[in-house]
Design a protein around this motif. Structure first.
Motif, PDB file in Angstrom:
ATOM      1  N   LYS A 237       0.946  -0.992   0.082  1.00 17.16           N
ATOM      2  CA  LYS A 237      -0.014  -0.024   0.238  1.00 17.16           C
ATOM      3  C   LYS A 237       0.956   1.235   0.209  1.00 17.16           C
ATOM      4  O   LYS A 237       0.481   2.219  -0.724  1.00 17.16           O
ATOM      5  CB  LYS A 237      -0.840  -0.096   1.236  1.00 17.16           C
ATOM      6  CG  LYS A 237      -1.780   1.160   1.325  1.00 17.16           C
ATOM      7  CD  LYS A 237      -2.924   1.153   0.538  1.00 17.16           C
ATOM      8  CE  LYS A 237      -3.943   2.283   0.760  1.00 17.16           C
ATOM      9  NZ  LYS A 237      -5.215   2.272  -0.024  1.00 17.16           N
ATOM     10  N   ASP A 238       2.001   1.022   0.601  1.00 13.67           N
ATOM     11  CA  ASP A 238       2.767   2.486   0.787  1.00 13.67           C
ATOM     12  C   ASP A 238       3.713   2.536  -0.421  1.00 13.67           C
ATOM     13  O   ASP A 238       3.998   3.759  -0.934  1.00 13.67           O
ATOM     14  CB  ASP A 238       3.637   2.230   2.065  1.00 13.67           C
ATOM     15  CG  ASP A 238       2.831   2.204   3.268  1.00 13.67           C
ATOM     16  OD1 ASP A 238       2.103   2.923   3.664  1.00 13.67           O
ATOM     17  OD2 ASP A 238       3.006   1.274   4.082  1.00 13.67           O
ATOM     18  N   ASN A 239       4.106   1.291  -0.984  1.00 15.43           N
ATOM     19  CA  ASN A 239       4.691   1.257  -2.258  1.00 15.43           C
ATOM     20  C   ASN A 239       5.937   1.960  -2.516  1.00 15.43           C
ATOM     21  O   ASN A 239       6.541   2.094  -3.567  1.00 15.43           O
ATOM     22  CB  ASN A 239       3.770   2.136  -3.193  1.00 15.43           C
ATOM     23  CG  ASN A 239       3.434   1.256  -4.462  1.00 15.43           C
ATOM     24  OD1 ASN A 239       3.776   0.148  -4.657  1.00 15.43           O
ATOM     25  ND2 ASN A 239       2.970   1.802  -5.496  1.00 15.43           N
ATOM     26  N   LEU A 240       6.765   2.017  -1.391  1.00 12.60           N
ATOM     27  CA  LEU A 240       8.242   2.370  -1.498  1.00 12.60           C
ATOM     28  C   LEU A 240       8.942   0.847  -2.175  1.00 12.60           C
ATOM     29  O   LEU A 240       9.826   1.206  -2.986  1.00 12.60           O
ATOM     30  CB  LEU A 240       9.107   2.509  -0.064  1.00 12.60           C
ATOM     31  CG  LEU A 240      10.286   2.937  -0.185  1.00 12.60           C
ATOM     32  CD1 LEU A 240      10.737   3.743  -1.151  1.00 12.60           C
ATOM     33  CD2 LEU A 240      10.903   3.179   1.382  1.00 12.60           C
ATOM     34  N   VAL A 241       8.559  -0.189  -1.618  1.00 12.13           N
ATOM     35  CA  VAL A 241       8.914  -1.504  -2.101  1.00 12.13           C
ATOM     36  C   VAL A 241       7.729  -2.188  -2.233  1.00 12.13           C
ATOM     37  O   VAL A 241       6.782  -2.443  -1.436  1.00 12.13           O
ATOM     38  CB  VAL A 241       9.823  -2.053  -1.198  1.00 12.13           C
ATOM     39  CG1 VAL A 241      10.398  -3.753  -1.914  1.00 12.13           C
ATOM     40  CG2 VAL A 241      11.140  -1.320  -0.838  1.00 12.13           C
ATOM     41  N   ASN A 242       7.442  -2.641  -3.351  1.00 11.75           N
ATOM     42  CA  ASN A 242       6.283  -3.678  -3.745  1.00 11.75           C
ATOM     43  C   ASN A 242       6.892  -5.021  -4.046  1.00 11.75           C
ATOM     44  O   ASN A 242       7.608  -5.401  -4.500  1.00 11.75           O
ATOM     45  CB  ASN A 242       5.538  -2.988  -5.040  1.00 11.75           C
ATOM     46  CG  ASN A 242       4.029  -3.834  -5.156  1.00 11.75           C
ATOM     47  OD1 ASN A 242       4.063  -5.200  -5.223  1.00 11.75           O
ATOM     48  ND2 ASN A 242       3.288  -3.268  -5.217  1.00 11.75           N
TER      49      ASN A 242
END
Length: 297
Positions: A237-242
């Motif tokens: 959800k935060d998407n720094l690392v998916n």
């Protein structure tokens, strides 16, 4: 001048693994410092990048005393302790073979991340996957073996495996947080003979999750007389690392119509991990120009 750092251990891989990792990173306009920890045999694979991008790409030659997946944490700690802390910004520790970059991770909008008003940022961030430890046969075995070696009661082990998977292949933080994390890992490496074995693969993941869900970081800080640090958790959800291994089947990882990896909100991931765990994804990505120049098999 303050610089951010990416540290990665990369040894024994084909040339294309180094190329796609480094070139995808540089395509994000990355201008900080990438340090590849390699063995002597790998110098010809990385030296051309260090010469072409001086001041950005460099390498550190190591001689692992045990399996590199755990030894890298010893090498990282020794390297960071030798730096001038006033010249170091944020640090990203990561795998090499199965991570690619889409945006500059050090441009991540931390000010938009807070769940609550005026919530401070943390010193250290771990990345949770979309599954729990007990759901994954491999993670479950690693955890059982490691905690048994630490003489943890079976009831506590059974409670532990209900926690969400934290991936050891990506860690982000300030220098103080990263150093305390590496000190904790080195403590566990000292305590556990399996972590110092030459052929054992997996203790790093178990140790990483142990650190995530126990007070070990606070215990190490108290023992060494250093300031405790704050640990935060991010996910797709935060998407720094998916993380795609569990994200794809649980609909938090997607390949969009332009060939970028996105999360459930259709936001492009700054970087992504474990894409090779998704069947045929590399083949689909290779249809797009930003990935077609790489070997994604």
């Amino acid at each position: 001048m303050v610089k951010n750092y990416i540290l990665t251990y990369c040894s024994g891989y084909p040339q294309y693994v180094y190329e796609r990792f480094i070139l995808s990173l540089l395509a994000t306009k990355f201008e900080d410092k990438l340090v590849l920890f390699i063995e002597e045999k790998d110098i010809p694979k990385v030296q051309p990048f260090a010469e072409k991008f001086p001041g950005i790409v460099s390498y550190k030659v190591c001689t692992p005393k045990f399996h590199p997946i755990t030894f890298r944490n010893v090498a990282y700690l020794n390297f960071l302790l030798d730096l001038n802390k006033d010249e170091v910004g944020d640090i990203f520790l990561c795998d090499t073979r199965d991570i690619l970059f889409q945006l500059n991770i050090f441009d991540y909008p931390w000010d938009k991340l807070s769940r609550y008003k005026d919530e401070p940022s943390h010193h250290l961030y771990f990345f949770r996957e979309c599954g729990v430890l007990g759901e994954c046969t491999i993670n479950k075995k690693w955890i059982f073996d490691f905690l048994t070696e630490l003489n943890v009661d079976i009831k506590e082990i059974n409670r532990f495996i209900l926690k969400r998977i934290c991936c050891a292949g990506a860690v982000f933080g300030e220098l103080s947080g990263i150093i305390l994390y590496l000190r904790a890992l080195n403590t566990l490496i000292t305590l556990c003979p399996s972590a110092r074995a030459s052929k054992v693969y997996g203790p790093d993941q178990a140790m990483h999750n142990f650190i995530a869900y126990t007070p070990l970081l606070d215990d190490i800080a108290l023992k060494e007389g250093t300031t405790p640090i704050s640990l935060g958790f991010l996910d797709n959800k935060d998407n720094l690392v998916n993380h795609l291994a569990w994200g794809a089947p649980r609909f938090t990882s997607f390949l969009d119509e332009d060939g970028w990896i996105t999360n459930q909100d259709n936001n492009r991931a700054y970087c992504f991990h474990l894409y090779d765990r998704v069947k045929d994804l590399g083949k689909e990505m290779s249809k797009f120009p930003q990935w077609s120049k790489f070997n994604l098999n």
